[in-house]
Scaffold this motif. Sequence first.
Motif, short mmCIF file in Angstrom:
data_model
loop_
_atom_site.label_atom_id
_atom_site.label_comp_id
_atom_site.label_asym_id
_atom_site.label_seq_id
_atom_site.Cartn_x
_atom_site.Cartn_y
_atom_site.Cartn_z
N ASN A 447 0.82 -1.21 0.00
CA ASN A 447 0.00 0.00 0.00
C ASN A 447 0.86 1.26 0.00
O ASN A 447 0.57 2.23 -0.70
CB ASN A 447 -0.92 0.00 1.23
CG ASN A 447 -1.84 -1.21 1.25
OD1 ASN A 447 -2.59 -1.43 0.31
ND2 ASN A 447 -1.78 -1.99 2.33
N LEU A 448 1.94 1.23 0.81
CA LEU A 448 2.82 2.39 0.92
C LEU A 448 4.10 2.24 0.10
O LEU A 448 4.84 3.20 -0.07
CB LEU A 448 3.18 2.64 2.39
CG LEU A 448 2.00 2.88 3.34
CD1 LEU A 448 2.50 3.00 4.77
CD2 LEU A 448 1.22 4.11 2.92
N GLY A 449 4.37 1.02 -0.34
CA GLY A 449 5.62 0.78 -1.05
C GLY A 449 6.80 0.69 -0.13
O GLY A 449 7.94 0.88 -0.56
N ASP A 450 6.54 0.41 1.18
CA ASP A 450 7.63 0.38 2.16
C ASP A 450 8.16 -1.04 2.32
O ASP A 450 7.44 -2.03 2.12
CB ASP A 450 7.13 0.86 3.52
CG ASP A 450 6.81 2.34 3.50
OD1 ASP A 450 7.28 3.03 2.57
OD2 ASP A 450 6.08 2.79 4.40
N ILE A 451 9.44 -1.13 2.69
CA ILE A 451 10.07 -2.39 3.05
C ILE A 451 10.65 -2.22 4.45
O ILE A 451 11.49 -1.35 4.68
CB ILE A 451 11.19 -2.78 2.07
CG1 ILE A 451 10.63 -2.94 0.65
CG2 ILE A 451 11.86 -4.08 2.52
CD1 ILE A 451 11.69 -3.23 -0.39
N ASN A 452 10.18 -3.04 5.38
CA ASN A 452 10.64 -2.97 6.76
C ASN A 452 11.35 -4.26 7.12
O ASN A 452 10.84 -5.35 6.85
CB ASN A 452 9.47 -2.75 7.72
CG ASN A 452 8.74 -1.45 7.45
OD1 ASN A 452 9.38 -0.42 7.23
ND2 ASN A 452 7.41 -1.49 7.42
N ALA A 453 12.55 -4.15 7.69
CA ALA A 453 13.32 -5.33 8.08
C ALA A 453 13.91 -5.11 9.46
O ALA A 453 14.37 -4.00 9.79
CB ALA A 453 14.42 -5.62 7.07
N THR A 454 13.89 -6.17 10.26
CA THR A 454 14.50 -6.08 11.59
C THR A 454 15.97 -6.46 11.56
O THR A 454 16.67 -6.28 12.56
CB THR A 454 13.76 -7.00 12.57
OG1 THR A 454 13.84 -8.35 12.09
CG2 THR A 454 12.29 -6.61 12.68
N GLY A 455 16.46 -6.96 10.46
CA GLY A 455 17.86 -7.35 10.35
C GLY A 455 18.60 -6.48 9.35
O GLY A 455 18.17 -5.38 8.99
N THR A 456 19.73 -6.97 8.89
CA THR A 456 20.58 -6.26 7.95
C THR A 456 20.09 -6.47 6.53
O THR A 456 19.77 -7.59 6.13
CB THR A 456 22.03 -6.74 8.06
OG1 THR A 456 22.48 -6.53 9.40
CG2 THR A 456 22.93 -6.00 7.09
N VAL A 457 20.01 -5.38 5.76
CA VAL A 457 19.64 -5.45 4.35
C VAL A 457 20.90 -5.20 3.54
O VAL A 457 21.54 -4.15 3.68
CB VAL A 457 18.56 -4.43 3.98
CG1 VAL A 457 18.25 -4.50 2.50
CG2 VAL A 457 17.30 -4.68 4.81
N THR A 458 21.30 -6.14 2.74
CA THR A 458 22.53 -6.05 1.95
C THR A 458 22.17 -6.13 0.48
O THR A 458 21.40 -7.00 0.07
CB THR A 458 23.51 -7.18 2.30
OG1 THR A 458 23.79 -7.12 3.69
CG2 THR A 458 24.79 -7.05 1.49
N ALA A 459 22.74 -5.21 -0.30
CA ALA A 459 22.50 -5.22 -1.75
C ALA A 459 23.70 -4.62 -2.44
O ALA A 459 24.40 -3.77 -1.89
CB ALA A 459 21.23 -4.45 -2.10
#
Length: 589
Positions: A447-459
């Motif tokens: 709905n908002l286009g958000d990505i929520n993560a409680t850990g590390t996001v690696t890219a």
Amino acid sequence: MKKFYFLLLCLLFSNLLFAQKIPFQGRLLDAGKPFNGTADIQFSISSPSWTETINDVVVTDGYYAVVLGQITPLPDTLFQVSREVSLNITVNGETLSPVILYAPMPSPSIAGGRYEITNNTGDLRAELSYFEPNDAGSLVLYGANDSTKVILGTTTPGYEGALFLYDSIRNQGVRIESRNDGGRFQFVQRDNANSLKSAIVGSTFGDENAGISLYGGDQEGSSIALMVDMYASNLDQGGAPLSDGYRRGGIDIYNYLGSQTHNIYSATDPGGSDPSGFSGSMNIWGTSTPNIGLTAPVDQNNNLGHINVYGQNDDGGSWTVTNIGLHTQDIGGGNTGAVIFMGNSQNGGIYNETIVLDSHNGTGQGGLVIVRDAADADRIYLDGGNGSISANRTDGGSAINFFVAGDNGGISIQNAADQNKLFYEASAGTLELRDDPGATTITLDGNLGDINATGTVTAAVVTQTSDRRLKKNIQSLEKPLENVLKLRGVSYQWKDEFKSQRNQIGVIAQEVEEVYPEFVHTNDEGMKAVNYAQMTPVLIGAIKELNKKVEKLEAENTELKTSLTEVQTLRTEMDQLMKMLGGSKAASK
């Protein structure tokens, strides 16, 4: 007239001859097609001389009938010289091929209980016999070489009749007879060595039963083998009597080795739940077992059709199992559904049902597909009632689900402990990834286009949409340096022992929220997260503001350096002037 075919029906009895008339029938073809209309037909005999013309003979579908001698009587001496005379025929002026007229049979001579009929040369052509005290009689007709061709008689003791027809070498080819319990016929083909080549045998027998059997050459070609057996019987397939006077018809088909290849029959089961019902069945056979069956469950409901494809165990045993089945089924209320199932068979009679497609599934709302493993656990399950699809574990527990919640779809993936590791429901519009305890670790908000993560996001690369054409109300940041100086960078470690315990570098969301609330996102559980990427424009503004101050200081420093240079130049000039004036060094200080 191009051709003339005749059918001579001359009943040459003595009374006809004495009346000097002979009935005659023929057929006319014009260019190969039956002639219709009227014709003038002339008949003539050369010796003794006789001629007669019959006008306006009606011809229908090529057939006509006249009486020879009705206008000009036939000569009394017609067969005096020969027992055969040639009859010439002309139709509407066109001469046709002549026809042979035969003399009538002479009066028989009686010899006790036997009558003999001979031709004019004394050759025996027929004999009529009577036998006492059985009241039996027979008529025997002979052909060339005095060989028997036909025997028509009553059998001992005179209550049954029979007809026997023979070929040119006196092999019996046709046998028709009546018996106390019915009738029987037989047609046989033999070769010159009197060996059977083929046969048709039929009979009616007690209890209102009947059958016809067809025989053809066997594998060696030395005899015959049963090929087709057609029957009406009061016995079931196993040979047991059918109750209530029920009879069934059937056809069994064999190859020349004697192996059954097809059987078609009507069926019923008076002892089943549908005792008055009946249906048809058909089986197509392989070498030792049925391959395909079309039938109905006669012990349940004769109105339900079944198609079965059979197999056998892999050690070649003779037992059969339905590897593929297409069945209609009773679903209650006079309604029917359908089920398709497939399975495999193994040694020892083990049968595994591997795929089932059911149009009803007890819900009346659609169908399902079940794929099963050797332990009979559901592996893939499609439920037409609620629109769900699931892939299951070997223990039968769900591993992947495609489900419907209200009018919305959803996806869930579970681990061995039945915990949802991935969950998506279209009504919420969020995709959640969860850890082993079941807590959400990554959320993708559609709905908002958000990505929520409680850990590390690696890219490798992370980009954000930033095109000018997508933005409005663009304003430069105010006091970015002042606000940045209010932020605090910290080092820390995670409380969660499942996360990395290495030192982390970041900020505190609550502190950032006091300066820049736009950077902070708070979820439904009150947990706060910082958009570190949004801090970049503030740092850019702060750096630019600091750079302006540096540039100002540098400008001021440059002006100061210029003033110092000018002072130093004046001092140098003063020193030179003093030297020129002979002044002291103190004067230059």
